[in-house]
Design a protein around this motif. Structure first.
Motif, PDB file in Angstrom:
ATOM      1  N   GLN A 247      -9.919  -1.483  -2.172  1.00  0.00           N
ATOM      2  CA  GLN A 247      -9.809  -0.365  -1.079  1.00  0.00           C
ATOM      3  C   GLN A 247     -10.544  -1.274   0.327  1.00  0.00           C
ATOM      4  O   GLN A 247     -11.438  -1.906  -0.042  1.00  0.00           O
TER       5      GLN A 247
ATOM      6  N   ASP B 168      -6.079   1.857   0.127  1.00  0.00           N
ATOM      7  CA  ASP B 168      -5.680   0.882  -0.854  1.00  0.00           C
ATOM      8  C   ASP B 168      -4.589  -0.175  -0.754  1.00  0.00           C
ATOM      9  O   ASP B 168      -3.500  -0.032  -0.151  1.00  0.00           O
TER      10      ASP B 168
ATOM     11  N   GLY C 188      -3.100  -2.729  -3.172  1.00  0.00           N
ATOM     12  CA  GLY C 188      -3.207  -3.059  -4.784  1.00  0.00           C
ATOM     13  C   GLY C 188      -4.513  -2.401  -5.267  1.00  0.00           C
ATOM     14  O   GLY C 188      -4.654  -1.323  -5.215  1.00  0.00           O
ATOM     15  N   ALA C 189      -5.423  -3.159  -6.031  1.00  0.00           N
ATOM     16  CA  ALA C 189      -6.601  -2.635  -6.505  1.00  0.00           C
ATOM     17  C   ALA C 189      -7.655  -2.466  -5.688  1.00  0.00           C
ATOM     18  O   ALA C 189      -8.765  -1.953  -6.100  1.00  0.00           O
TER      19      ALA C 189
ATOM     20  N   SER D 206       0.981  -1.294  -0.061  1.00  0.00           N
ATOM     21  CA  SER D 206       0.004   0.154  -0.005  1.00  0.00           C
ATOM     22  C   SER D 206       0.885   1.219   0.018  1.00  0.00           C
ATOM     23  O   SER D 206       1.871   1.526   0.622  1.00  0.00           O
TER      24      SER D 206
END
Length: 177
Positions: free
Chosen positions: A165, A160, A162-163, A142
């Motif tokens: 949340q 976040d 990676g992709a 993150s």
């Protein structure tokens, strides 16, 4: 592996000990998705919950431990409480106590309404990243500022990874990372 059942130490004793030492000395991930999770919301949620638990409710971005006490002061239920908004909270409690805790909350609901309970147990996963190297691992995943100044103990926020949340809570009732 085959189970070697025992009333003493099973054949998994050494492996479990190694796992515990690794979390204590480095880092580990625990899947606690089975924890009971309940949303308390509505125009009367804050006042009702404030009168129900034996602690102050958390402010925005903070986490608190709250207990529902019995008439003689014993602990009936224990919750980790996070504020979702002015009139909404998430309560997290032990998986084994979910029916008991839900029953306790439902029986205490105000007669006039204004407070809703919603089970989030099946909707939200819980992963615990624990150990003295946990911040190092999370920092690699993150861009969030994870320093103690920016993300203090007993606080929570969306970050976040990676992709995805996620709602990250820096919670430990014994004080370690």
């Amino acid at each position: 592996p085959r189970d070697v059942l025992s009333f003493r130490r099973s054949n998994y004793f050494e492996a479990i000990g190694a796992e515990c030492r690794n979390v204590h000395e480095a880092v580990g991930v625990l899947d606690l998705t089975a924890f009971a999770k309940t949303r308390v919301s509505g125009p009367g949620a804050e006042a009702w919950l404030d009168g129900l638990v034996a602690n102050r409710l958390p402010g925005p971005g903070r986490v608190r431990l709250g207990h529902i006490l019995s008439a003689n002061g014993g602990v009936r239920s224990e919750f980790t409480i996070m504020r979702d908004g002015p009139d909404a909270f998430t309560l997290v409690s032990a998986a084994a106590g979910e029916r008991h805790d839900t029953d306790t909350l439902e029986k205490a609901l105000p007669a006039g309404g204004g407070v809703r309970l919603e089970s989030l147990t099946e909707a939200i996963g819980v992963l615990v990243l624990a150990g003295p190297r946990s911040r190092d691992v999370l920092a690699r995943l993150s861009d969030a500022d994870l320093s103690s100044a920016a993300f203090p103990w007993m606080s929570e926020r969306n970050i976040d990874i990676g992709a995805a949340q996620v709602r990250a809570a820096r919670v430990s009732y014994v004080g370690e990372l």
